[in-house]
Design an enzyme around this catalytic site. Sequence first.
Site, short mmCIF file in Angstrom:
data_model
loop_
_atom_site.label_atom_id
_atom_site.label_comp_id
_atom_site.label_asym_id
_atom_site.label_seq_id
_atom_site.Cartn_x
_atom_site.Cartn_y
_atom_site.Cartn_z
CG HIS A 125 -1.75 -1.20 1.35
ND1 HIS A 125 -2.83 -1.43 0.54
CD2 HIS A 125 -1.67 -2.28 2.18
CE1 HIS A 125 -3.39 -2.59 0.85
NE2 HIS A 125 -2.71 -3.12 1.84
CB CYS A 140 -2.33 3.77 -3.83
SG CYS A 140 -3.63 2.54 -4.06
#
Length: 413
Positions: free
Chosen positions: A127, A168
């Site tokens: 992430h 991301c």
Amino acid sequence: MAAASGKHWVMLVAGSNRWKYYRHQANVCHAYKIMHQNGVPDDQIVVMMYDDIAYNPKNPYPGNIINTPNGPDVYPRVPKDYTGEDVTPENFLAALTGDRSAVRKRGPKKVITSEKNDTIFVYMTDHGSPGIFGFPHSTLYAHDLITTIKKMVKNEQFSEMVIFLESCHSGSMFAQLPNNIHVYAVTSTKANEKGHACFYDPVRKTFLSDEFSAIWLDYMESVNLDIATFQDQFDNLQKKMKKSSPCRFGDMTVSKRPIGEFLRNTTGRQRNKAQELVLTDLTSTHEVPFKILNHRIKTETNERRRRVLIRKLHALHQTKANIERTIEAITHHFPDTLSQDELDGDYSSAIDLQDFKTVAEHFRTSCFDWHEEELQMTLSYMHVFAHLCASGIEVEKIKEAITTVRKSSGVFP
């Protein structure tokens, strides 16, 4: 040339843990198989992954990890250099720079002992948020990564370095990477984009891979690496990625190098049209926990367990609402600064990375600690603070707004 006179070093990092993020460790295991099969010896490959997936109680096939639907088991013989609590940004940076004294772990301290004629290939998957790459219980900031790379350049620790990063907002990690230090970075998204998971497995009840990783790993197994260059690989990513936009940074001359100069080479297998990669179940990474819970609710036949899952889903939605309410209250302290169009822009090159790290850590420790499982979605809102920093607002004023909201909001006990 490095391929002829130096060693090839590889570092592979999965920054997450827990079953619902299965795909990150699966990506790393698959990457290891490719590196090993292409001639990089194990003593020149460093692997960091929590290693809580293969024998997880939720794994219907104990000891087995796959990265593509009905694909081969990629877990056997993967080195366990850094696992569990040893998967930290501090150990990552220490291993990358060859600093055993800075490694904090019991047992062998495997590090990259590269020299000036060597190449280094780094792959990281987890992430992320603007200027942030996640680890299980801590955070790697762009400031620390770029600082470390510059230090390695100064110490002549490699001839060329290539970094592939899946997360991301991954483009924000290298927006300030110099273009004249023989480092080439490829990211899965622009600085202002979210990534996408793929290949939902209804038996394992989790996603097997990510859009960017599935495509670049497939490419590595499909071509002759003595011929295909990193430029060719990037062109393939641009062609095949549909949900996010791959980006590249740093020294573009490195992109002209054959991939085999970093990994050696075994001849790519010839594949017929039926074997072409087809991505399925593409899902925004921040929606993954919701998608998994919804699927489990739909397929659960035991009513008691189904009610438990429904409560978990409601709690997840409530947590999201609390985070959004808090972020909105903080932005109200700066009414002349923020607009939706500005928040969606790419301003990562204008950020003082140290200032952003200071603000992000204050928010994490004061409000929502994204290292906690139920709060990991907090990362999807950190672009607000990146924008404030890029707008020139003083760090202390941002911290003051965070503290004020923390004390006055009904969200917190």
